[in-house]
Design a protein around this motif. Structure first.
Motif, PDB file in Angstrom:
ATOM      1  N   ARG A   1       0.219  -1.019   0.134  1.00 48.19           N
ATOM      2  CA  ARG A   1      -0.111   0.144  -0.257  1.00 48.19           C
ATOM      3  C   ARG A   1       0.673   1.716   0.019  1.00 48.19           C
ATOM      4  O   ARG A   1       2.134   1.391   0.329  1.00 48.19           O
ATOM      5  CB  ARG A   1      -0.882   0.308   0.744  1.00 48.19           C
ATOM      6  CG  ARG A   1      -0.308   0.408   2.568  1.00 48.19           C
ATOM      7  CD  ARG A   1      -1.020   0.187   3.237  1.00 48.19           C
ATOM      8  NE  ARG A   1      -0.101   0.178   5.267  1.00 48.19           N
ATOM      9  CZ  ARG A   1      -1.320  -0.155   5.850  1.00 48.19           C
ATOM     10  NH1 ARG A   1      -2.654   0.073   6.334  1.00 48.19           N
ATOM     11  NH2 ARG A   1      -0.585   0.074   7.200  1.00 48.19           N
ATOM     12  N   GLN A   2       0.255   2.690  -0.696  1.00 49.28           N
ATOM     13  CA  GLN A   2       0.589   3.798  -0.403  1.00 49.28           C
ATOM     14  C   GLN A   2      -0.361   4.423   0.069  1.00 49.28           C
ATOM     15  O   GLN A   2      -0.587   4.752  -0.863  1.00 49.28           O
ATOM     16  CB  GLN A   2       1.592   3.655  -2.004  1.00 49.28           C
ATOM     17  CG  GLN A   2       3.114   4.994  -1.361  1.00 49.28           C
ATOM     18  CD  GLN A   2       2.955   5.248  -2.920  1.00 49.28           C
ATOM     19  OE1 GLN A   2       3.051   4.401  -4.234  1.00 49.28           O
ATOM     20  NE2 GLN A   2       3.941   6.062  -2.984  1.00 49.28           N
ATOM     21  N   ALA A   3       0.443   5.456   0.827  1.00 50.27           N
ATOM     22  CA  ALA A   3      -0.457   6.099   1.407  1.00 50.27           C
ATOM     23  C   ALA A   3       0.166   7.662   1.406  1.00 50.27           C
ATOM     24  O   ALA A   3       1.155   7.952   0.678  1.00 50.27           O
ATOM     25  CB  ALA A   3      -0.554   6.421   3.211  1.00 50.27           C
TER      26      ALA A   3
ATOM     27  N   GLY B   1       1.694  11.373   0.517  1.00 45.64           N
ATOM     28  CA  GLY B   1       2.735  11.278   0.688  1.00 45.64           C
ATOM     29  C   GLY B   1       4.032  10.887   1.034  1.00 45.64           C
ATOM     30  O   GLY B   1       5.225  11.297   1.859  1.00 45.64           O
ATOM     31  N   LYS B   2       3.724   9.269   0.866  1.00 41.97           N
ATOM     32  CA  LYS B   2       4.142   8.470   2.078  1.00 41.97           C
ATOM     33  C   LYS B   2       4.590   7.233   0.570  1.00 41.97           C
ATOM     34  O   LYS B   2       4.376   7.430  -0.172  1.00 41.97           O
ATOM     35  CB  LYS B   2       3.618   7.066   2.441  1.00 41.97           C
ATOM     36  CG  LYS B   2       3.116   8.447   3.968  1.00 41.97           C
ATOM     37  CD  LYS B   2       3.050   7.803   5.165  1.00 41.97           C
ATOM     38  CE  LYS B   2       2.762   8.386   6.917  1.00 41.97           C
ATOM     39  NZ  LYS B   2       2.205   7.725   7.922  1.00 41.97           N
ATOM     40  N   GLU B   3       5.804   6.303   1.039  1.00 42.69           N
ATOM     41  CA  GLU B   3       5.919   5.270   0.192  1.00 42.69           C
ATOM     42  C   GLU B   3       5.700   3.957   0.109  1.00 42.69           C
ATOM     43  O   GLU B   3       5.184   4.195   1.396  1.00 42.69           O
ATOM     44  CB  GLU B   3       7.997   5.196   0.440  1.00 42.69           C
ATOM     45  CG  GLU B   3       9.113   6.014   0.057  1.00 42.69           C
ATOM     46  CD  GLU B   3       9.988   5.887   0.583  1.00 42.69           C
ATOM     47  OE1 GLU B   3      11.158   6.796   0.940  1.00 42.69           O
ATOM     48  OE2 GLU B   3      11.040   4.780   1.002  1.00 42.69           O
ATOM     49  N   ARG B   4       5.742   3.535  -0.676  1.00 42.50           N
ATOM     50  CA  ARG B   4       4.535   2.577  -0.874  1.00 42.50           C
ATOM     51  C   ARG B   4       5.716   1.177   0.413  1.00 42.50           C
ATOM     52  O   ARG B   4       6.921   0.916   0.579  1.00 42.50           O
ATOM     53  CB  ARG B   4       4.623   1.321  -2.606  1.00 42.50           C
ATOM     54  CG  ARG B   4       4.054   0.820  -2.503  1.00 42.50           C
ATOM     55  CD  ARG B   4       3.747  -0.016  -4.038  1.00 42.50           C
ATOM     56  NE  ARG B   4       4.951   0.024  -5.252  1.00 42.50           N
ATOM     57  CZ  ARG B   4       5.526  -0.391  -6.046  1.00 42.50           C
ATOM     58  NH1 ARG B   4       3.795  -0.374  -7.011  1.00 42.50           N
ATOM     59  NH2 ARG B   4       6.301  -0.331  -6.411  1.00 42.50           N
ATOM     60  N   GLU B   5       4.604   0.705   1.048  1.00 42.38           N
ATOM     61  CA  GLU B   5       5.083  -0.300   2.268  1.00 42.38           C
ATOM     62  C   GLU B   5       4.502  -0.818   2.029  1.00 42.38           C
ATOM     63  O   GLU B   5       3.388  -2.204   0.873  1.00 42.38           O
ATOM     64  CB  GLU B   5       4.734  -0.110   3.092  1.00 42.38           C
ATOM     65  CG  GLU B   5       3.153   0.383   4.064  1.00 42.38           C
ATOM     66  CD  GLU B   5       3.187   0.425   4.940  1.00 42.38           C
ATOM     67  OE1 GLU B   5       3.973   0.305   6.234  1.00 42.38           O
ATOM     68  OE2 GLU B   5       1.615   0.742   5.477  1.00 42.38           O
TER      69      GLU B   5
ATOM     70  N   SER C   1       2.072  -3.325  11.624  1.00 38.55           N
ATOM     71  CA  SER C   1       0.940  -2.262  12.124  1.00 38.55           C
ATOM     72  C   SER C   1      -0.915  -3.365  11.548  1.00 38.55           C
ATOM     73  O   SER C   1      -1.721  -2.755  11.853  1.00 38.55           O
ATOM     74  CB  SER C   1       1.395  -1.054  11.425  1.00 38.55           C
ATOM     75  OG  SER C   1       1.062  -1.761   9.637  1.00 38.55           O
TER      76      SER C   1
ATOM     77  N   GLU D   1      -5.386   5.433   9.588  1.00 35.33           N
ATOM     78  CA  GLU D   1      -3.785   5.854   8.584  1.00 35.33           C
ATOM     79  C   GLU D   1      -4.277   4.656   7.529  1.00 35.33           C
ATOM     80  O   GLU D   1      -3.313   3.991   7.399  1.00 35.33           O
ATOM     81  CB  GLU D   1      -3.457   5.326   9.730  1.00 35.33           C
ATOM     82  CG  GLU D   1      -3.413   4.145  11.196  1.00 35.33           C
ATOM     83  CD  GLU D   1      -4.522   4.902  12.079  1.00 35.33           C
ATOM     84  OE1 GLU D   1      -4.849   5.654  12.099  1.00 35.33           O
ATOM     85  OE2 GLU D   1      -4.017   4.451  13.159  1.00 35.33           O
TER      86      GLU D   1
ATOM     87  N   ALA E   1      -4.885   4.520   1.787  1.00 42.50           N
ATOM     88  CA  ALA E   1      -3.875   4.043   1.496  1.00 42.50           C
ATOM     89  C   ALA E   1      -4.274   3.750   0.013  1.00 42.50           C
ATOM     90  O   ALA E   1      -5.326   3.437  -0.296  1.00 42.50           O
ATOM     91  CB  ALA E   1      -2.645   3.445   1.759  1.00 42.50           C
TER      92      ALA E   1
END
Length: 124
Positions: free
Chosen positions: A36-38, A40-44, A61, A87, A90
């Motif tokens: 997933r990618q939220a 403004g964040k990197e894909r995790e 998480s 949170e 994403a």
């Protein structure tokens, strides 16, 4: 041509549930995964599962809230999302690999194919 097509995303309230699906065209991959990618964040990495349904790995998480599963007859992998939190918002991506993933290396680097993603939005 290999294609991974995700579906099932949408808008849900915090505490709610969704089930994401990813259909792989014409192939049965050894390892399938969700990332997933939220904003403004990197894909995790989120979760992986191997061909037999074992070898499941989850990011800390989501442990206890998300469940990955697969149906090899339908070449489909699922991600059940429960107890959703804001949170968790994403774009969720499906990915697949011909190889067995054992959790010892970067999951992103281990994948061979990627879908285009499906958006999950969790409102508070």
């Amino acid at each position: 041509q290999v294609q991974l097509v995700e579906s099932g995303g949408g808008l849900v309230q915090a505490g709610g549930s969704l089930r994401l699906s990813c259909a792989a065209s014409g192939r049965t991959f050894y390892t399938m995964a969700w990332f997933r990618q939220a904003p403004g964040k990197e894909r995790e990495f989120v979760a992986t599962i191997n061909w037999s349904g074992g070898g499941t790995y989850y990011v800390d998480s989501v442990k206890g809230r998300f469940t990955i599963s697969r149906d090899n007859l339908r070449n489909t992998v699922y991600l059940q999302l429960n107890s959703l939190k804001p949170e968790d918002t994403a774009v969720y991506y499906c990915a697949a690999s011909w190889k067995r993933y054992d959790g010892s290396t970067s999951a992103q680097d281990a994948m061979d194919y990627w879908g285009k993603g499906t958006l999950v939005t969790v409102s508070s």
